[in-house]
Write an enzyme that holds these catalytic residues in place. Structure first.
Site, PDB file in Angstrom:
ATOM      1  N   ASP A 194      64.995  12.448   2.693  1.00  0.00           N
ATOM      2  CA  ASP A 194      64.786  11.265   3.413  1.00  0.00           C
ATOM      3  C   ASP A 194      65.950  10.822   4.079  1.00  0.00           C
ATOM      4  OD1 ASP A 194      62.182  11.375   2.389  1.00  0.00           O
ATOM      5  OD2 ASP A 194      62.619  10.078   0.625  1.00  0.00           O
ATOM      6  N   TYR A 218      67.816  19.559  -7.458  1.00  0.00           N
ATOM      7  CA  TYR A 218      68.022  18.474  -6.977  1.00  0.00           C
ATOM      8  C   TYR A 218      69.092  17.513  -7.980  1.00  0.00           C
ATOM      9  CZ  TYR A 218      63.951  19.220  -4.248  1.00  0.00           C
ATOM     10  OH  TYR A 218      63.008  19.664  -3.240  1.00  0.00           O
TER      11      TYR A 218
END
Length: 148
Positions: A60, A126
């Site tokens: 994002d 992540y």
């Protein structure tokens, strides 16, 4: 045509994510993405067709990446020739640096023409890090500031 796997990193603060947003406008300007600037840098190789990356995972707006990956098809303008992966890395990084971008190619590898960065990914990792600012209050007193 040659298909290449590209590992790249970026400081996401400067971009609206990684995925190219063709024709998307914000405040009358094209939306700038990490993938979009990488594609622009790959154009310096002068491939026969427009470079269009396929990322393995999206991020994002404002999110950084240490080692994201994508694949891209690059057809050399000289028939029968292929690009050297090290040349792709060097040319892309030179152009990214010259433009003041916060994206860098870490590594480029030649892969089979059927490889797909998302479908053939062996895994994803992540790391989430959250930052916050301490307010002017009790926390400041704990740090030893504002004491008599």
């Amino acid at each position: 045509m040659g298909r290449f796997l590209i590992f790249f990193s970026y400081v996401g603060t400067h971009y609206s994510g990684v995925q190219q947003q063709l024709h998307a406008l914000r405040h009358g300007k094209l939306v700038k993405t990490a993938g979009g600037v990488l594609e622009e840098a790959l154009k310096a190789l002068k491939p026969v067709t427009e470079p269009r990356i396929q990322v393995s995972s999206r991020t994002d707006k404002g999110v950084h990446a240490l080692r994201n990956s994508c694949h891209v098809d690059l057809q050399h303008p000289d028939a029968g020739r292929e690009y050297d992966p090290a040349i792709i890395t060097n040319v892309a990084n030179y152009n990214l640096s010259k433009r003041g971008e916060y994206v860098r190619v870490v590594e480029t590898r030649r892969v089979s023409d059927t490889f797909h960065a998302r479908a053939n990914a062996l895994g994803r990792k992540y790391v989430y890090r959250l930052g916050h600012v301490l307010s002017q209050g009790p926390s400041m007193q704990l740090s030893g500031r504002d004491q008599d």
